[in-house]
Design an enzyme around this catalytic site. Structure first.
Site, PDB file in Angstrom:
ATOM      1  N   SER A   8     -45.263 -42.993 -25.929  1.00 19.62           N
ATOM      2  CA  SER A   8     -45.958 -42.265 -24.864  1.00 19.62           C
ATOM      3  C   SER A   8     -44.963 -41.462 -24.028  1.00 19.62           C
ATOM      4  O   SER A   8     -44.055 -42.030 -23.417  1.00 19.62           O
ATOM      5  CB  SER A   8     -46.707 -43.239 -23.958  1.00 19.62           C
ATOM      6  N   HIS A  31     -47.767 -39.828 -28.148  1.00 15.71           N
ATOM      7  CA  HIS A  31     -48.926 -40.145 -27.309  1.00 15.71           C
ATOM      8  C   HIS A  31     -48.835 -39.352 -26.007  1.00 15.71           C
ATOM      9  O   HIS A  31     -47.839 -39.436 -25.287  1.00 15.71           O
ATOM     10  CB  HIS A  31     -48.920 -41.652 -27.040  1.00 15.71           C
ATOM     11  N   ASP A  33     -50.587 -38.686 -22.442  1.00 18.04           N
ATOM     12  CA  ASP A  33     -51.528 -39.238 -21.468  1.00 18.04           C
ATOM     13  C   ASP A  33     -51.977 -38.155 -20.496  1.00 18.04           C
ATOM     14  O   ASP A  33     -51.221 -37.743 -19.613  1.00 18.04           O
ATOM     15  CB  ASP A  33     -50.867 -40.387 -20.698  1.00 18.04           C
ATOM     16  N   MET A  35     -54.111 -37.285 -17.417  1.00 18.01           N
ATOM     17  CA  MET A  35     -54.736 -37.978 -16.272  1.00 18.01           C
ATOM     18  C   MET A  35     -55.121 -36.958 -15.208  1.00 18.01           C
ATOM     19  O   MET A  35     -54.343 -36.039 -14.927  1.00 18.01           O
ATOM     20  CB  MET A  35     -53.752 -38.983 -15.665  1.00 18.01           C
ATOM     21  N   HIS A  64     -54.613 -38.844 -25.220  1.00 15.49           N
ATOM     22  CA  HIS A  64     -55.405 -39.901 -24.583  1.00 15.49           C
ATOM     23  C   HIS A  64     -55.919 -39.356 -23.257  1.00 15.49           C
ATOM     24  O   HIS A  64     -55.155 -39.227 -22.299  1.00 15.49           O
ATOM     25  CB  HIS A  64     -54.488 -41.129 -24.399  1.00 15.49           C
ATOM     26  N   MET A  66     -57.558 -39.580 -19.984  1.00  9.08           N
ATOM     27  CA  MET A  66     -58.013 -40.454 -18.894  1.00  9.08           C
ATOM     28  C   MET A  66     -58.540 -39.550 -17.792  1.00  9.08           C
ATOM     29  O   MET A  66     -57.917 -39.384 -16.736  1.00  9.08           O
ATOM     30  CB  MET A  66     -56.846 -41.332 -18.410  1.00  9.08           C
ATOM     31  N   MET A 135     -57.302 -50.666 -24.158  1.00 12.48           N
ATOM     32  CA  MET A 135     -56.274 -50.661 -23.113  1.00 12.48           C
ATOM     33  C   MET A 135     -55.834 -52.099 -22.860  1.00 12.48           C
ATOM     34  O   MET A 135     -56.666 -52.980 -22.637  1.00 12.48           O
ATOM     35  CB  MET A 135     -56.819 -50.061 -21.821  1.00 12.48           C
ATOM     36  N   GLY A 142     -47.424 -46.109 -16.452  1.00 11.50           N
ATOM     37  CA  GLY A 142     -46.571 -46.770 -17.421  1.00 11.50           C
ATOM     38  C   GLY A 142     -45.886 -47.964 -16.786  1.00 11.50           C
ATOM     39  O   GLY A 142     -45.930 -48.151 -15.562  1.00 11.50           O
ATOM     40  N   ASP A 173     -52.679 -49.990 -26.066  1.00 12.38           N
ATOM     41  CA  ASP A 173     -51.918 -49.128 -25.160  1.00 12.38           C
ATOM     42  C   ASP A 173     -51.745 -49.843 -23.826  1.00 12.38           C
ATOM     43  O   ASP A 173     -52.726 -50.153 -23.143  1.00 12.38           O
ATOM     44  CB  ASP A 173     -52.692 -47.811 -24.981  1.00 12.38           C
ATOM     45  N   GLY A 174     -50.467 -50.068 -23.471  1.00  9.42           N
ATOM     46  CA  GLY A 174     -50.161 -50.651 -22.170  1.00  9.42           C
ATOM     47  C   GLY A 174     -49.363 -51.931 -22.283  1.00  9.42           C
ATOM     48  O   GLY A 174     -49.849 -52.930 -22.829  1.00  9.42           O
ATOM     49  N   GLY A 195     -44.648 -46.681 -24.132  1.00  3.51           N
ATOM     50  CA  GLY A 195     -44.010 -45.710 -23.254  1.00  3.51           C
ATOM     51  C   GLY A 195     -42.638 -46.179 -22.828  1.00  3.51           C
ATOM     52  O   GLY A 195     -41.612 -45.765 -23.355  1.00  3.51           O
ATOM     53  N   SER A 196     -42.612 -47.108 -21.859  1.00 10.16           N
ATOM     54  CA  SER A 196     -41.326 -47.560 -21.321  1.00 10.16           C
ATOM     55  C   SER A 196     -40.483 -48.269 -22.379  1.00 10.16           C
ATOM     56  O   SER A 196     -39.247 -48.197 -22.336  1.00 10.16           O
ATOM     57  CB  SER A 196     -41.549 -48.458 -20.105  1.00 10.16           C
TER      58      SER A 196
HETATM   59  C1  DX5 Z   1     -51.261 -45.910 -19.193  1.00 16.32           C
HETATM   60  C2  DX5 Z   1     -51.101 -45.007 -20.368  1.00 16.32           C
HETATM   61  C3  DX5 Z   1     -50.113 -45.493 -21.345  1.00 16.32           C
HETATM   62  C4  DX5 Z   1     -48.709 -45.645 -20.791  1.00 16.32           C
HETATM   63  C5  DX5 Z   1     -48.165 -46.891 -21.406  1.00 16.32           C
HETATM   64  O1  DX5 Z   1     -52.447 -45.669 -18.550  1.00 16.32           O
HETATM   65  O2  DX5 Z   1     -52.320 -44.827 -21.064  1.00 16.32           O
HETATM   66  O3  DX5 Z   1     -50.092 -44.712 -22.531  1.00 16.32           O
HETATM   67  O4  DX5 Z   1     -47.861 -44.578 -21.091  1.00 16.32           O
HETATM   68  O5  DX5 Z   1     -46.925 -47.162 -20.850  1.00 16.32           O
HETATM   69  P1  DX5 Z   1     -46.170 -48.523 -21.146  1.00 16.32           P
HETATM   70  O6  DX5 Z   1     -45.970 -48.589 -22.649  1.00 16.32           O
HETATM   71  O7  DX5 Z   1     -44.894 -48.379 -20.389  1.00 16.32           O
HETATM   72  O8  DX5 Z   1     -47.035 -49.624 -20.666  1.00 16.32           O
HETATM   73 ZN    ZN Z   2     -52.190 -43.849 -23.058  1.00 15.10          ZN
END
Ligand code: DX5
Ligand code: ZN
Length: 217
Positions: A8, A31, A33, A35, A64, A66, A135, A142, A173-174, A195-196
């Site tokens: 992500s 990925h 995101d 938002m 994705h 959101m 989720m 993240g 995801d998450g 992501g992280s």
């Molecule tokens: C959160 C996002 C994720 C986010 C995940 O709402 O949809 O895609 O980037 O980050 P990590 O892997 O750090 O939890």
């Molecule tokens: Zn996501």
């Protein structure tokens, strides 16, 4: 089930997105995101950035959304060339129509569920989707802690998918990282957003491979 890893870019450097995409050549997807500060309490990027990223990388984009009113916006991401477009069940007012429009525009269609949204009411829509996204944190940021409470739903979703022929991918995801990914894989997930765990690592290529190895049962 082939394991796929979707880093992500939410945890990447937004000022250097092309370089950050190039930093994970071994990723199956990137990925993205999207938002809108309404569906979730955070604001990231939209179609113009996705269009620019499509020109900057050959890795397929896993968008994705959101956002409120995905029925209005999602088809445009597919038309722009995203490989996958995922909408949230909680936000869509006409999910069947929108998922069909995403597919008609040539993208894979995904349906996402927040941690507290049950999967069972959506079983009849399984023929309309290429991927279900569960989720494993509340969406918006993240670096949050993985929610083990979602694991039983991953198992139930895998069972639903198998009942319908097993073609649909199951994404989580998450909070997905080296210490949580095996639990997700064991419960039946096959596409992993991180992501992280990827962009927070010094060696991103190694991080993707470590996740892939940990998810391969
Ligand atoms: C959160 C996002 C994720 C986010 C995940 O709402 O949809 O895609 O980037 O980050 P990590 O892997 O750090 O939890
Ligand atoms: Zn996501």
């Amino acid at each position: 089930m082939a394991v796929q890893i979707s880093p992500s870019i939410l945890s990447a450097d937004f000022a250097r997105l092309a370089d950050e995409a190039a930093a994970v050549p071994n990723a199956d997807w990137l990925h993205v995101d999207v938002m809108d500060n309404h569906f979730v309490p955070n604001l990231t990027l939209g179609l113009p950035v996705v269009e620019a990223l499509l020109k900057a990388t050959s890795t397929p984009l896993d968008c994705h959304l959101m956002i409120e009113d995905p029925d209005r916006w999602a088809p445009q991401y597919a038309e722009a060339g995203a490989g996958n477009v995922t909408i949230h069940a909680e936000a869509a007012k006409a999910p069947v129509r929108t998922l069909r429009q995403i597919r008609a525009a040539g993208a894979r269609a995904g349906l996402a569920l927040n941690p507290a949204t049950p999967v069972e009411p959506y079983e009849d829509l399984i023929g309309e989707v290429d991927m279900l996204l569960l989720m494993t944190v509340e969406p918006g940021f993240g670096g949050q802690k993985f929610l083990d409470v979602v694991l039983p739903k991953i198992r139930r979703t895998r069972a639903i998918i198998e009942r319908h022929g097993g073609e649909v991918w199951l994404q989580v995801d998450g909070g997905v990282a080296e210490d949580t990914i095996a639990r997700c894989a064991e419960a039946g997930a096959d596409v992993f957003v991180a992501g992280s765990a990827v962009y927070g690592a010094a060696d991103r290529v190694a991080a993707v491979e470590a996740l892939r190895a940990a998810a391969t049962l």
